[in-house]
Design a protein around this motif. Sequence first.
Motif, PDB file in Angstrom:
ATOM      1  N   LEU A  47       0.744  -0.885  -0.195  1.00 60.53           N
ATOM      2  CA  LEU A  47       0.379   0.017  -0.139  1.00 60.53           C
ATOM      3  C   LEU A  47       1.226   1.792   0.278  1.00 60.53           C
ATOM      4  CD1 LEU A  47      -2.985   0.883   0.173  1.00 60.53           C
ATOM      5  CD2 LEU A  47      -2.691   0.413   2.383  1.00 60.53           C
ATOM      6  N   THR A  48       0.523   2.065  -1.123  1.00 60.98           N
ATOM      7  CA  THR A  48       1.462   3.645  -0.901  1.00 60.98           C
ATOM      8  C   THR A  48       0.312   4.259  -1.450  1.00 60.98           C
ATOM      9  OG1 THR A  48       2.891   1.603  -2.626  1.00 60.98           O
ATOM     10  CG2 THR A  48       3.163   3.860  -2.785  1.00 60.98           C
ATOM     11  N   PRO A  49       1.042   5.707  -0.272  1.00 62.30           N
ATOM     12  CA  PRO A  49       1.075   6.794  -0.663  1.00 62.30           C
ATOM     13  C   PRO A  49       0.726   7.397  -1.808  1.00 62.30           C
ATOM     14  CG  PRO A  49       2.029   7.216   1.275  1.00 62.30           C
ATOM     15  CD  PRO A  49       2.534   5.671   0.634  1.00 62.30           C
ATOM     16  N   ILE A  50      -0.457   7.956  -2.498  1.00 56.88           N
ATOM     17  CA  ILE A  50      -0.911   8.541  -3.507  1.00 56.88           C
ATOM     18  C   ILE A  50       0.011  10.019  -3.707  1.00 56.88           C
ATOM     19  CG2 ILE A  50      -1.585   9.443  -5.842  1.00 56.88           C
ATOM     20  CD1 ILE A  50      -3.686   6.181  -5.367  1.00 56.88           C
ATOM     21  N   PHE A  51       1.055  10.439  -4.033  1.00 55.62           N
ATOM     22  CA  PHE A  51       2.002  11.708  -3.980  1.00 55.62           C
ATOM     23  C   PHE A  51       2.484  12.366  -5.398  1.00 55.62           C
ATOM     24  CE2 PHE A  51       2.229  10.853   0.939  1.00 55.62           C
ATOM     25  CZ  PHE A  51       0.700  11.647   1.425  1.00 55.62           C
ATOM     26  N   THR A  52       1.853  13.152  -5.795  1.00 53.33           N
ATOM     27  CA  THR A  52       2.296  13.668  -7.310  1.00 53.33           C
ATOM     28  C   THR A  52       2.988  14.636  -6.227  1.00 53.33           C
ATOM     29  OG1 THR A  52       1.062  13.874  -8.250  1.00 53.33           O
ATOM     30  CG2 THR A  52       1.676  12.155  -8.891  1.00 53.33           C
ATOM     31  N   LYS A  53       4.387  15.089  -6.647  1.00 56.73           N
ATOM     32  CA  LYS A  53       4.975  16.587  -6.392  1.00 56.73           C
ATOM     33  C   LYS A  53       4.055  17.989  -7.848  1.00 56.73           C
ATOM     34  CE  LYS A  53       9.257  16.686  -5.148  1.00 56.73           C
ATOM     35  NZ  LYS A  53      10.762  16.835  -5.121  1.00 56.73           N
ATOM     36  N   HIS A  54       4.139  18.497  -7.007  1.00 59.01           N
ATOM     37  CA  HIS A  54       2.875  19.410  -7.316  1.00 59.01           C
ATOM     38  C   HIS A  54       4.103  20.760  -7.503  1.00 59.01           C
ATOM     39  CE1 HIS A  54      -0.465  18.895  -6.132  1.00 59.01           C
ATOM     40  NE2 HIS A  54      -0.614  17.538  -5.170  1.00 59.01           N
ATOM     41  N   PRO A  55       3.263  20.841  -9.355  1.00 58.12           N
ATOM     42  CA  PRO A  55       4.802  22.229  -9.699  1.00 58.12           C
ATOM     43  C   PRO A  55       5.159  23.099  -9.305  1.00 58.12           C
ATOM     44  CG  PRO A  55       2.307  21.552 -11.087  1.00 58.12           C
ATOM     45  CD  PRO A  55       2.304  20.766  -9.841  1.00 58.12           C
ATOM     46  N   SER A  56       3.886  23.520  -8.110  1.00 55.39           N
ATOM     47  CA  SER A  56       4.448  24.661  -7.605  1.00 55.39           C
ATOM     48  C   SER A  56       5.490  24.744  -6.440  1.00 55.39           C
ATOM     49  CB  SER A  56       3.562  26.054  -7.345  1.00 55.39           C
ATOM     50  OG  SER A  56       3.882  26.906  -6.131  1.00 55.39           O
ATOM     51  N   SER A  57       6.219  25.376  -5.929  1.00 59.12           N
ATOM     52  CA  SER A  57       6.979  24.389  -4.094  1.00 59.12           C
ATOM     53  C   SER A  57       6.246  24.811  -3.540  1.00 59.12           C
ATOM     54  CB  SER A  57       8.240  24.933  -4.740  1.00 59.12           C
ATOM     55  OG  SER A  57       8.490  26.281  -5.056  1.00 59.12           O
ATOM     56  N   ASP A  58       5.080  26.146  -4.017  1.00 60.87           N
ATOM     57  CA  ASP A  58       4.518  26.783  -2.388  1.00 60.87           C
ATOM     58  C   ASP A  58       3.397  25.950  -2.228  1.00 60.87           C
ATOM     59  OD1 ASP A  58       3.317  28.138  -1.640  1.00 60.87           O
ATOM     60  OD2 ASP A  58       2.017  29.861  -2.553  1.00 60.87           O
ATOM     61  N   SER A  95       0.624  12.355  -4.045  1.00 62.94           N
ATOM     62  CA  SER A  95       0.935  13.362  -3.663  1.00 62.94           C
ATOM     63  C   SER A  95      -0.853  14.447  -4.120  1.00 62.94           C
ATOM     64  CB  SER A  95       1.301  14.311  -3.875  1.00 62.94           C
ATOM     65  OG  SER A  95       1.468  13.984  -5.358  1.00 62.94           O
ATOM     66  N   TYR A  96      -1.340  13.049  -4.455  1.00 60.43           N
ATOM     67  CA  TYR A  96      -2.539  13.903  -5.159  1.00 60.43           C
ATOM     68  C   TYR A  96      -3.807  13.073  -4.014  1.00 60.43           C
ATOM     69  CZ  TYR A  96      -2.619  10.036  -8.330  1.00 60.43           C
ATOM     70  OH  TYR A  96      -2.273   8.266  -8.872  1.00 60.43           O
ATOM     71  N   GLY A  97      -3.033  12.807  -3.199  1.00 57.62           N
ATOM     72  CA  GLY A  97      -4.298  12.390  -2.117  1.00 57.62           C
ATOM     73  C   GLY A  97      -4.238  11.082  -0.776  1.00 57.62           C
ATOM     74  N   GLY A  98      -4.005  10.043  -2.756  1.00 57.57           N
ATOM     75  CA  GLY A  98      -4.968   8.754  -1.966  1.00 57.57           C
ATOM     76  C   GLY A  98      -3.665   8.014  -1.812  1.00 57.57           C
ATOM     77  N   TYR A  99      -3.990   6.092  -1.392  1.00 57.23           N
ATOM     78  CA  TYR A  99      -3.028   5.152  -1.351  1.00 57.23           C
ATOM     79  C   TYR A  99      -3.434   4.459  -2.130  1.00 57.23           C
ATOM     80  CZ  TYR A  99      -1.552   7.311   3.137  1.00 57.23           C
ATOM     81  OH  TYR A  99      -1.233   8.148   4.033  1.00 57.23           O
ATOM     82  N   SER A 100      -1.923   3.912  -2.926  1.00 57.48           N
ATOM     83  CA  SER A 100      -2.101   2.839  -3.910  1.00 57.48           C
ATOM     84  C   SER A 100      -2.194   1.016  -3.642  1.00 57.48           C
ATOM     85  CB  SER A 100      -1.377   3.125  -5.046  1.00 57.48           C
ATOM     86  OG  SER A 100      -0.411   3.245  -5.716  1.00 57.48           O
ATOM     87  N   ILE A 101      -2.486   0.686  -4.063  1.00 53.96           N
ATOM     88  CA  ILE A 101      -2.375  -0.925  -4.299  1.00 53.96           C
ATOM     89  C   ILE A 101      -1.920  -1.477  -5.734  1.00 53.96           C
ATOM     90  CG2 ILE A 101      -3.088  -1.024  -2.462  1.00 53.96           C
ATOM     91  CD1 ILE A 101      -5.947  -2.997  -4.101  1.00 53.96           C
ATOM     92  N   SER A 102      -0.804  -2.545  -5.767  1.00 46.28           N
ATOM     93  CA  SER A 102      -1.024  -2.991  -7.490  1.00 46.28           C
ATOM     94  C   SER A 102      -1.874  -4.848  -7.192  1.00 46.28           C
ATOM     95  CB  SER A 102       0.394  -3.094  -7.728  1.00 46.28           C
ATOM     96  OG  SER A 102       1.129  -2.280  -7.925  1.00 46.28           O
ATOM     97  N   LEU A 103      -2.065  -4.545  -8.130  1.00 45.93           N
ATOM     98  CA  LEU A 103      -3.653  -6.004  -8.581  1.00 45.93           C
ATOM     99  C   LEU A 103      -3.065  -6.400  -9.455  1.00 45.93           C
ATOM    100  CD1 LEU A 103      -6.344  -4.908  -7.088  1.00 45.93           C
ATOM    101  CD2 LEU A 103      -5.050  -6.365  -6.194  1.00 45.93           C
ATOM    102  N   SER A 104      -2.895  -7.806 -10.369  1.00 46.07           N
ATOM    103  CA  SER A 104      -2.338  -8.702 -11.533  1.00 46.07           C
ATOM    104  C   SER A 104      -3.471  -9.539 -11.598  1.00 46.07           C
ATOM    105  CB  SER A 104      -1.573  -9.521 -11.251  1.00 46.07           C
ATOM    106  OG  SER A 104      -0.074  -8.853 -10.309  1.00 46.07           O
TER     107      SER A 104
END
Length: 557
Positions: free
Chosen positions: A125-136, A173-182
Motif C-alpha cells: 500500500l503506497t501513498p499517491i503523492f505527485t510533486k506539485h508543479p509549484s513548490s508553494d 501526493s494527489y491525496g490517495g494510497y495505491s495498491i498493485s493488483l495483477s
Amino acid sequence: MHKGENKRIKKRPLHLQGKLWHVWLISPNFNGNSIGPIELDSLADRCFLAFSSSPINNTTQHNPKIQNSLKPLFFTLTLSLKSHPSMAASLILCLIFLVSTLSLLASSSPSSKATLNPTTFTVPLTPIFTKHPSSDPVKTFNSLASASLTRAHHLKHPKSKSPLAKTKVFPHSYGGYSISLSFGTPPQTIPFLLDTGSSLVWFPCTSRYLCTDCDFPNVDPSKIPSFIPKLSSSSKIIGCKNPKCAWISGPNVVSRCQDCTNSENCTQACPPYLLQYGSGSTLGLSLSESLNFPEKVFTDFLVGCSIFSTRQPAGIAGFGRSPESLPSQLGLSKFSYCLISRTLDDSSEGSDLVLYRGSSSDSKTSGLSYTPFRKNPVSNNSAFLEYYYLNLRKVIVGGKSVNIPYKYLVPDGNGNGGTIVDSGTTFTFMEKPVFDAVTTAFETQMGNLPRAADVEAKSGLGPCYNLAGVKLEKVKFPDLTFHFKGGAKLELPVVNYFAFAGNSSVVCLTIVTDSGFGPGQTVGPAIILGNFQQQNLYVEYDLENERFGFRQQSCNK
C-alpha cells in the motif's frame, strides 16, 4: 446516475470531413435528453483520425456479434461545443470509446459464473503523492483541500449504484494510497487507488485508453499503465444475462438489452458503465478476468475495462459494500491497512493491506479498540449502501465535548447525516454546523496565537496559526478525539489534524467544509473521516462481525 436507471438509445449518422459515418454516441447524462445541436467542425480532425483507423460502418456491417453488442451502448449525444465548451471532452470520450470497443468485442464472448475457493495472502500500500508543479506548500494544501471537498460532494451526492493476501500500499501526493493488483493470463500488474467509498474495481484498458485532464505532475497521461485484454487468454466480456451484469447496471438490465428479452441464447454484452467520482469519471465495459495472487488465482472476477476517464491517474480498487467490490467478490471476512505518514510528496515506501478470508468467529485483534458499524440507511440513493457508517457519539476538543446536534450524528431515513470512514478522501469533511462547532472549540483554546488569514485564504484551510517566534514546546495544541459507540475513542496525534504549510511557521487544521445547503439542511453523510486523519493507524474492517477496529502504531517500516 443511479444503478438500474434506464437509458434510452438511438442511432444517427454523422458527417465527418465529408464522409458519412454511422456513429453511436454516448450521452454524458445517460438520460436521453438533448443538450443542443451538434457542431463537429472544431473536432473533425481528431474524430476523423480515430475513425479512419477503424471504420465503424464497415466493421459493424461484417460482424453481427459486434453489432448486437454495440446496440445497448449508444444513443444520440447532441451538444453545442460553442455554447458548451466544457462538453468537448465528453464528445471525444464517445468517439474514442466506440473505436476502442470494436477490437475488444471482436475476440470476446460473455462469461459464465464461477465459484471462488477459499485461500490466503498481502498487498503493498503506497501513498499517491505527485510533486506539485509549484513548490508553494500553501498551493499544495489548497489542491488537497479542494480535492477533499470535491470528494465529499461526490460521497454526499453519489450517482447510484486468516490472511488471505498481503499487498503493499503506497502514498501519492494527489491525496490517495495505491495498491498493485495483477489481472489476466499471463498476469498484467496495474496500480489502483484504494477506495472504501466505492465498489467497482476497474483499470485503464486497451492501448487506446484516453484520460483527459490527467496531466498531474509526474503523471504522463499517455503513459498511464493500461490492461490489454487481447494479451490475456482469460479476458471475456460480461454478457447481458450474466447475473454480474446486474451488479452494475441494475436488476432490470435484461429489459434494456434488446436482443435478450425473448432469447435464451443471448450474446449481447452488458451495457457500458459510467461512474462519476469526486474528481472525475470513467467509462467502459465489464470484463470477466482472473485476479492473481501468489497463493491463488481467482477466476471469473468482475472488473471494469475503462476506455475513457477524466482526472483519474490510476484505476480504482473499490472496497465498498456492494457485490462488485473486491471484498465481496473474494468473500473476505475482514481486511486491514496501516497508512504511512504523509510528506505530501511521492514515496517509494509503503505499508501493507492485508486481506482475510475464512471465519475468525468473534476473535479480536490484540490492542484494537472496536466500534460496531452502523446499519446503512435505507435510502432512495443506493450508493449510500456502499459506505461504511460508524456510530460517532461525540467529538472532543481539548477534553471538552463539542455540542453537535443529534441529526448530524445519526443518519435519517434518506441517508442524510451520520459518519462514514473513507480511504479515498484526503482531509476529513464536516458539515458546516459541525465544522463551525469544532473550529470554535479550537479557536477558543488557541486564542492566544495569531491567525494567518492570508494562508487561510490561499489554502482553503482554517483556522491557521502563525507560530513565528513561538517555541513549539510551549504551544499547546488541544487534543482531538472521536468517541464512538461501545466506548472506543480515536485519539488523533496532533500531526493527523494540524499540518505545517511547508517550511513556514504556519500550521493549519486539516479539516474541510463547504457553505452547506441552506439553514438546517444536510445532504448525505455529515462527517467523512479521511485518510489524512488515518495516518499511522492500524485500521481493521471486520466484515464478518460488522465492526471497525483501530489502534495507533507507526506504519513506516
